[in-house]
Write an enzyme that holds these catalytic residues in place. Structure first.
Site: not given
Ligand code: NDP
Length: 260
Positions: A150, A163
């Site tokens: 991020s 985070y």
């Molecule tokens: P979302 O919440 O849309 O997607 C994250 C996915 O990861 C979900 O499907 C979630 O499942 C899954 N997940 C969470 N915990 C686990 C676990 N323990 N094991 C397996 N799967 C898991 O988030 P984003 O698409 O926004 O985020 C994706 C990545 O990008 C993350 O690492 C986030 O920190 C990073 N990011 C996002 C930003 C943003 O602005 N959106 C900015 C910077 C970084 P479930 O639905 O069950 O929680």
């Protein structure tokens, strides 16, 4: 005609947290570039629709997709996830450590459990997943690991110490693995997304309604990013186009960081 340097035909990719948001968009991007794609997530809620959309992206390339259930904080499940990918595709060339969560709050009030949960999912799990794919990548003569951190790996807010610390850790984990595994021809890079419109940020905007416009006013591109904004850089980092790129951070934030 020579194949495109971004061509992923015959390469096998595994994306954690691949059922929604950024992970799903990256999965589709890799599939469109020709890769075999395994999307893994911790529950089956969106698995059917996610698999259908990645499988559709595979159609044009005669490729295919599979869906796996794995909680990345469960080491046994991670090993099973990697084994299942190897069993189905016979190889694993690309790991995208995308699964991530946010549990925000001021440091003085943050329960230790919220600190630990975010560190476990966002920082420890990418390390465990990287360890799990390393033997196969080494055996195959190389591979690509793409971590999703991020802009908060470098910047900070007062409301998300867990985070920011986890994502800063992912940046340093990326550099460490890149150096350690360069002799194995494994390139390890990190993407630093800015503010992207996904479920994760929807939840933040629900909790803090002023956030949407505040970010909009601060991003030079004058918009929130979309998950698809991350797909191109992931294809680059998964392909031979990036064979001399390792240990590097790639910011995708519409100019947010450049603003200072
Ligand atoms: P979302 O919440 O849309 O997607 C994250 C996915 O990861 C979900 O499907 C979630 O499942 C899954 N997940 C969470 N915990 C686990 C676990 N323990 N094991 C397996 N799967 C898991 O988030 P984003 O698409 O926004 O985020 C994706 C990545 O990008 C993350 O690492 C986030 O920190 C990073 N990011 C996002 C930003 C943003 O602005 N959106 C900015 C910077 C970084 P479930 O639905 O069950 O929680």
């Amino acid at each position: 005609m020579a194949a495109s340097p971004f061509d992923l035909t015959g390469k096998a990719a595994l994306i954690t947290g691949g059922n929604t948001g950024i992970g799903l968009a990256i999965a589709r991007g890799l599939a469109e570039a020709g890769a075999l794609v395994a999307i893994a997530d911790r529950n089956a809620d969106n698995a059917g629709s996610a698999l259908a959309s990645v499988a559709k992206a595979c159609e044009a390339n005669n490729s295919r997709a599979i869906s796996l259930i794995a909680d990345v904080t469960d080491t046994t499940a991670v090993v099973a996830m990697v084994d299942a990918t190897l069993k189905d595709f016979g190889r694993i060339d690309i790991l995208v450590n995308n699964a991530g969560i946010s549990l925000s709050g001021p440091p003085e009030k943050m329960p230790l459990e919220d600190w630990q949960t975010v560190i476990d999912v966002n920082l420890t799990a990418p390390f465990v997943c990287a360890q799990a794919v390393h033997p196969a990548m080494k055996r195959q003569g190389g591979g690509k690991i793409i971590n999703i951190a991020s802009v908060l790996a470098n910047l900070a807010t007062g409301n998300a110490p867990n985070y920011a610390a986890s994502k800063g850790g992912v940046l340093q984990l990326t550099r460490s693995l890149a150096i350690a595994w360069a002799p194995d021809n494994i390139q390890v890079n990190v993407i630093l997304p800015g503010w992207i419109d996904t479920d994760l940020t929807k939840r933040a905007r629900e909790a803090r309604p002023e956030l949407h416009d505040r970010i909009l006013a601060r991003v030079p591109a004058a918009r929130w990013g979309t998950p698809e904004d991350l797909a191109g850089v992931a294809v680059f980092l998964a392909s031979r186009a990036s064979d001399f790129v390792t240990g590097a951070a790639h910011t995708v934030d519409g100019g947010f960081t450049a603003m200072g």
